[in-house]
Every structure is written in structure tokens, then in C-alpha cells.
Design a protein around this motif. Structure first.
Motif, PDB file in Angstrom:
ATOM      1  N   UNK A 258      25.547  75.092  79.635  1.00  0.00           N
ATOM      2  CA  UNK A 258      24.595  75.410  80.701  1.00  0.00           C
ATOM      3  C   UNK A 258      24.723  76.881  81.078  1.00  0.00           C
ATOM      4  N   UNK A 259      23.712  77.369  81.772  1.00  0.00           N
ATOM      5  CA  UNK A 259      23.785  78.758  82.252  1.00  0.00           C
ATOM      6  C   UNK A 259      24.953  78.932  83.220  1.00  0.00           C
ATOM      7  N   UNK A 260      25.220  77.880  83.987  1.00  0.00           N
ATOM      8  CA  UNK A 260      26.311  77.959  84.953  1.00  0.00           C
ATOM      9  C   UNK A 260      27.658  78.127  84.246  1.00  0.00           C
ATOM     10  N   UNK A 261      27.815  77.459  83.103  1.00  0.00           N
ATOM     11  CA  UNK A 261      29.052  77.589  82.345  1.00  0.00           C
ATOM     12  C   UNK A 261      29.241  79.021  81.862  1.00  0.00           C
ATOM     13  N   UNK A 262      28.177  79.629  81.377  1.00  0.00           N
ATOM     14  CA  UNK A 262      28.266  80.995  80.862  1.00  0.00           C
ATOM     15  C   UNK A 262      28.536  81.997  81.977  1.00  0.00           C
ATOM     16  N   UNK A 263      28.006  81.700  83.164  1.00  0.00           N
ATOM     17  CA  UNK A 263      28.178  82.624  84.288  1.00  0.00           C
ATOM     18  C   UNK A 263      29.463  82.363  85.063  1.00  0.00           C
ATOM     19  N   UNK A 264      30.154  81.280  84.737  1.00  0.00           N
ATOM     20  CA  UNK A 264      31.334  80.876  85.496  1.00  0.00           C
ATOM     21  C   UNK A 264      32.463  81.895  85.376  1.00  0.00           C
ATOM     22  N   UNK A 265      32.641  82.465  84.202  1.00  0.00           N
ATOM     23  CA  UNK A 265      33.703  83.445  83.976  1.00  0.00           C
ATOM     24  C   UNK A 265      33.108  84.590  83.169  1.00  0.00           C
ATOM     25  N   UNK A 266      32.667  85.632  83.867  1.00  0.00           N
ATOM     26  CA  UNK A 266      31.965  86.735  83.217  1.00  0.00           C
ATOM     27  C   UNK A 266      32.854  87.459  82.211  1.00  0.00           C
ATOM     28  N   UNK A 267      34.148  87.623  82.547  1.00  0.00           N
ATOM     29  CA  UNK A 267      35.067  88.340  81.653  1.00  0.00           C
ATOM     30  C   UNK A 267      35.248  87.571  80.350  1.00  0.00           C
ATOM     31  N   UNK A 268      35.503  86.270  80.473  1.00  0.00           N
ATOM     32  CA  UNK A 268      35.686  85.433  79.288  1.00  0.00           C
ATOM     33  C   UNK A 268      34.419  85.421  78.431  1.00  0.00           C
ATOM     34  N   UNK A 269      33.275  85.288  79.073  1.00  0.00           N
ATOM     35  CA  UNK A 269      32.004  85.269  78.344  1.00  0.00           C
ATOM     36  C   UNK A 269      31.767  86.583  77.615  1.00  0.00           C
ATOM     37  N   UNK A 270      32.032  87.687  78.290  1.00  0.00           N
ATOM     38  CA  UNK A 270      31.810  89.004  77.682  1.00  0.00           C
ATOM     39  C   UNK A 270      32.740  89.232  76.498  1.00  0.00           C
ATOM     40  N   UNK A 271      34.028  88.904  76.679  1.00  0.00           N
ATOM     41  CA  UNK A 271      34.987  89.079  75.590  1.00  0.00           C
ATOM     42  C   UNK A 271      34.617  88.200  74.402  1.00  0.00           C
ATOM     43  N   UNK A 272      34.215  86.954  74.693  1.00  0.00           N
ATOM     44  CA  UNK A 272      33.837  86.043  73.621  1.00  0.00           C
ATOM     45  C   UNK A 272      32.636  86.532  72.839  1.00  0.00           C
ATOM     46  N   UNK A 273      31.571  86.928  73.553  1.00  0.00           N
ATOM     47  CA  UNK A 273      30.349  87.366  72.882  1.00  0.00           C
ATOM     48  C   UNK A 273      30.576  88.657  72.106  1.00  0.00           C
ATOM     49  N   UNK A 274      31.103  89.664  72.781  1.00  0.00           N
ATOM     50  CA  UNK A 274      31.279  90.967  72.134  1.00  0.00           C
ATOM     51  C   UNK A 274      32.338  90.896  71.045  1.00  0.00           C
ATOM     52  N   UNK A 275      33.456  90.221  71.343  1.00  0.00           N
ATOM     53  CA  UNK A 275      34.569  90.183  70.404  1.00  0.00           C
ATOM     54  C   UNK A 275      34.225  89.542  69.075  1.00  0.00           C
ATOM     55  N   UNK A 276      33.564  88.392  69.106  1.00  0.00           N
ATOM     56  CA  UNK A 276      33.215  87.690  67.866  1.00  0.00           C
ATOM     57  C   UNK A 276      32.275  88.536  67.019  1.00  0.00           C
ATOM     58  N   UNK A 277      31.266  89.129  67.660  1.00  0.00           N
ATOM     59  CA  UNK A 277      30.294  89.939  66.912  1.00  0.00           C
ATOM     60  C   UNK A 277      30.965  91.180  66.313  1.00  0.00           C
ATOM     61  N   UNK A 278      31.809  91.837  67.101  1.00  0.00           N
ATOM     62  CA  UNK A 278      32.500  93.044  66.614  1.00  0.00           C
ATOM     63  C   UNK A 278      33.420  92.707  65.443  1.00  0.00           C
ATOM     64  N   UNK A 279      34.222  91.649  65.562  1.00  0.00           N
ATOM     65  CA  UNK A 279      35.127  91.279  64.479  1.00  0.00           C
ATOM     66  C   UNK A 279      34.359  90.823  63.243  1.00  0.00           C
ATOM     67  N   UNK A 280      33.213  90.200  63.443  1.00  0.00           N
ATOM     68  CA  UNK A 280      32.357  89.800  62.323  1.00  0.00           C
ATOM     69  C   UNK A 280      31.882  91.038  61.560  1.00  0.00           C
ATOM     70  N   UNK A 281      31.391  92.032  62.288  1.00  0.00           N
ATOM     71  CA  UNK A 281      30.862  93.233  61.640  1.00  0.00           C
ATOM     72  C   UNK A 281      31.986  94.065  61.026  1.00  0.00           C
ATOM     73  N   UNK A 282      33.151  94.116  61.655  1.00  0.00           N
ATOM     74  CA  UNK A 282      34.284  94.835  61.065  1.00  0.00           C
ATOM     75  C   UNK A 282      34.681  94.192  59.739  1.00  0.00           C
ATOM     76  N   UNK A 283      34.703  92.863  59.715  1.00  0.00           N
ATOM     77  CA  UNK A 283      35.004  92.155  58.469  1.00  0.00           C
ATOM     78  C   UNK A 283      33.995  92.510  57.392  1.00  0.00           C
ATOM     79  N   UNK A 284      32.728  92.585  57.768  1.00  0.00           N
ATOM     80  CA  UNK A 284      31.669  92.929  56.818  1.00  0.00           C
ATOM     81  C   UNK A 284      31.878  94.330  56.238  1.00  0.00           C
ATOM     82  N   UNK A 285      32.082  95.298  57.112  1.00  0.00           N
ATOM     83  CA  UNK A 285      32.210  96.689  56.645  1.00  0.00           C
ATOM     84  C   UNK A 285      33.519  96.909  55.878  1.00  0.00           C
ATOM     85  N   UNK A 286      34.610  96.271  56.292  1.00  0.00           N
ATOM     86  CA  UNK A 286      35.862  96.419  55.563  1.00  0.00           C
ATOM     87  C   UNK A 286      35.773  95.799  54.172  1.00  0.00           C
TER      88      UNK A 286
END
Length: 377
Positions: A57-85
Motif C-alpha cells: 500500500x502507499x501507506x507502507x511505502x510512506x511508513x519509513x521514508x529512509x528505508x524506502x529511499x535506500x531500498x529503491x535507490x540502492x537496488x537500482x544503483x547496484x543493478x546498474x553497477x553490475x551491468x557496467x562492471x
């Protein structure tokens, strides 16, 4: 911990080994193997992704902004780093690097998320939040990105092949650019080009293209075409539709869940079996690339999340930080090996990485459970 190994890790290894044996004994022919891959990729996996995401739910995503931000940004960044490496270190093509990122850069959160985290941390709101966030990013963002990159790479290959061929006065089609890394085209008597890899194309192990496109003399935008082709795949539009419903607040009636769950249940078992089948078609590789992918998936990625989590102040909630690290330390997403096998891209290294990482997770899981609280304190 022993219960997790017996109930979750051992079945994966056994079913993968069963698929490997079935492949070696030719229990499944090439058509049947591709049929299993198509079942998972086009039906079971999209259903599993859709129903797992719409439960958030939207409430779940908004419940912990830090966790949500780290999860979203971190997975995408590590995915792209794996691609380029992968492209930089091992000189892989765009398609191969994309599949590598789908495997080495994405955890199998949908299959092992609840199975591993619930027994350790309990079935709590925090556990569900971590799994939901990582699942949404892996399934609704990185898979479409991976499919898009595969289409981009194949579009460039088609363009390079087209530019590298010329037709002589006899109607024979030959390669003009000897440096082009594409199969040579030889002549025929009927002004019809024949690819010497035609025999390979008849082999059902080889998927020629993710999607075919015609060239009628019009110059096309390869990136736009690749994006459109990627979005046509059920494995892309199903999770994107699900996250759109979550963001706008539309709840799918609970009465629909059993329908999706029934077909989704086929996803994990068939996907693991298909991974074993894929491994049986290639020579197992324990080279530097497989070891690097395993290290990246099980060690480097969770270490990066642990460091970022501590810097962002998550050390005050050790359980939540530990759950996040363990969620991204899971073995490779089985969707990656299914895409690899379905389109015959990066099969040897992808299947080997999946097998080695799954076995090694039995050790690295214990490592992170012990290490995160130690670092947090």
C-alpha cells in the motif's frame, strides 16, 4: 537457522539438481524446455510479480521514508553497477551485461524473502515492509530495465549487421565490414541471404531475438523501439501495472488473489527446475566471472547496503537494518536465469552463478546475521 537451510535452501539445491539430471538424461527435449521457460516468463512469473506487489500500500511505502529511499535507490544503483562492471571487466555485450545484472544485481526476494526473513525476525510489519520495498524495485523496475537493455543491444546488433552487409551483382550478400562481430552472410542462388548459423536457429536452445522488428527503409529510434518492445513483455508490464495501482490507491479485491496465487505457485518450482535444465545444456563454469558475480551478489551488495544504512542512521534499529541487509544478500533472482535461458543469453555464466550463489548463501546468510548487529553497535 538450521530450519531455514533444510526447509528453503536444500529444496532449491535438490530441485535444481533434478533439473540438471533431467537435462543430462534428455528427459526434456528442447521444445519442452523452452515451453517451461515460456510458461514461467510469460504467465507464472508475471502473475507472481503482480500479486506480490499489489499487496503493498502507499501507506507502507510512506511508513519509513529512509528505508524506502535506500531500498529503491540502492537496488537500482547496484543493478546498474553490475551491468557496467560486467561490460568493463569481462567485455560483455549489452545483452549479456543486462542478463548478468538481472542475476548478480537482483536478489530472489519473491521466492526466499518471506521464507528466510519471517523465521528469523518474525512476521511483523517491518518484515513485510522490507520485503515489499525490495520486491517492488526488483520486479517492477530492474526487470523492465534489463529487458530494455536486451532490446537495445539486439537492435544495435541488427543495425550493425545491416550496415556491414552488401549485395553484389549476382545477388550474393556478403559482409562488408570484416571487423563486424556478427555472423557472416553467404550467398544463395535465389537472391536470398542465408545465415550460416541457420542450423543453430533450428535448435530450440537459441532464441534469435526478444522481439522481431521490420525495417522498411525508415530510420527508427532504437531506444524508443527497444523500450516499446520491452514493455510488450508480460514480465515488464504486469509489475508496472501493479505498482501503478498501488501508487494511485486502487486495491485489487481479495477474491482475485486465489486466482493469481494458483498460477504464481508454479513460478518458483518450475523456475528452479528450468535453471537446472539450463545448467545441463552448458559446461559448468567456476571461473573468475562466476566467482565475481557470486561475490557481488552475496558480499559486495549487502556490504554496500549496510554501509549506507549506517550512514543514514538506521543503526538505531538493528533489526530493520539486519532485515534490509539480509533481503539484498539473497541468492540471484530466478527471473534472471529464466530470461537468460529463454533468449539464450549469458546462459553458462548465469546458470553457474545461480548454482554457486545458492549453495554459498548457506554460509553468507549466517555471516550477515552475525555481522550487522556487530557493526551497528
Amino acid at each position: 537457522m538450521g530450519k531455514i537451510l533444510i526447509d528453503d535452501i536444500v529444496p532449491i539445491i535438490v530441485i535444481m539438481a533434478l533439473g540438471y539430471v533431467c537435462g543430462k538424461l534428455s528427459y526434456f527435449d528442447d521444445d519442452q524446455r523452452q515451453g517451461l521457460n515460456k510458461l514461467v516468463l510469460n504467465i507464472a512469473l508475471p502473475a507472481a510479480l503482480f500479486i506480490s506487489i499489489v499487496k503493498a500500500t502507499r501507506e507502507m511505502l510512506a511508513q519509513d521514508a529512509v528505508l524506502t529511499a535506500i531500498g529503491f535507490v540502492g537496488i537500482i544503483v547496484m543493478f546498474m553497477i553490475s551491468y557496467y562492471l560486467c561490460r568493463l571487466m569481462f567485455h560483455r555485450s549489452i545483452q549479456e551485461a543486462a542478463v548478468c545484472a538481472l542475476i548478480a544485481g537482483s536478489p530472489t526476494i519473491g521466492f526466499l524473502g518471506f521464507a528466510v526473513l519471517d523465521p528469523i525476525y518474525g512476521d511483523t510489519v517491518s518484515t513485510n515492509l522490507v520485503i515489499a520495498i525490495i520486491s517492488i524495485v526488483v520486479n517492477a523496475i530492474t526487470i523492465p530495465i534489463g529487458m530494455y537493455l536486451i532490446n537495445v543491444g539486439q537492435a544495435k546488433d541488427r543495425a550493425r549487421l545491416s550496415a556491414a552487409t552488401v549485395t553484389n551483382s549476382k545477388g550474393e550478400v556478403k559482409v562488408a565490414d570484416k571487423a563486424a562481430k556478427t555472423p557472416a552472410i553467404v550467398a544463395t542462388k535465389d537472391d536470398e541471404a542465408v545465415d550460416p548459423s541457420k542450423d543453430a536457429k533450428q535448435d530450440r536452445n537459441a532464441e534469435v531475438m526478444v522481439s522481431k522488428s521490420s525495417n522498411k527503409g525508415k530510420k527508427k529510434n532504437q531506444n524508443l523501439e527497444a523500450l516499446i518492445n520491452a514493455l510488450k513483455q508480460p514480465v515488464c508490464w504486469a509489475p508496472l501495472l501493479a505498482i501503478a495501482l498501488v501508487l494511485i490507491g486502487v486495491r485489487v479485491p481479495s477474491s482475485f488473489a486465489p486466482t493469481f496465487d494458483l498460477i504464481a505457485k508454479a513460478n518458483s518450482g518450475v523456475a528452479v527446475l528450468a535453471a537446472g535444465l539450463a545448467l545441463s545444456t552448458v559446461k559448468f563454469s567456476l571461473g573468475w566471472e562466476t566467482l565475481w558475480n557470486t561475490f557481488y551478489r552475496l558480499i559486495l551488495t549487502p556490504a554496500a547496503f549496510l554501509g549506507v544504512g549506517l550512514l543514514c542512521g538506521m543503526g538505531s534499529d538493528v533489526n530493520k537494518l539486519s532485515m534490509l541487509v539480509l533481503a539484498v544478500a539473497l541468492p540471484p533472482a530466478f527471473s534472471g536465469i529464466i530470461i537468460s535461458s529463454r533468449y539464450n543469453i549469458y546462459v553458462k555464466e548465469g546458470a553457474s552463478t545461480t548454482a554457486v550463489s545458492t549453495v554459498a548463501f548457506a554460509v553468507t546468510c549466517l555471516l550477515w546475521i552475525w555481522l550487522v548487529p556487530l557493526c551497528a553497535h
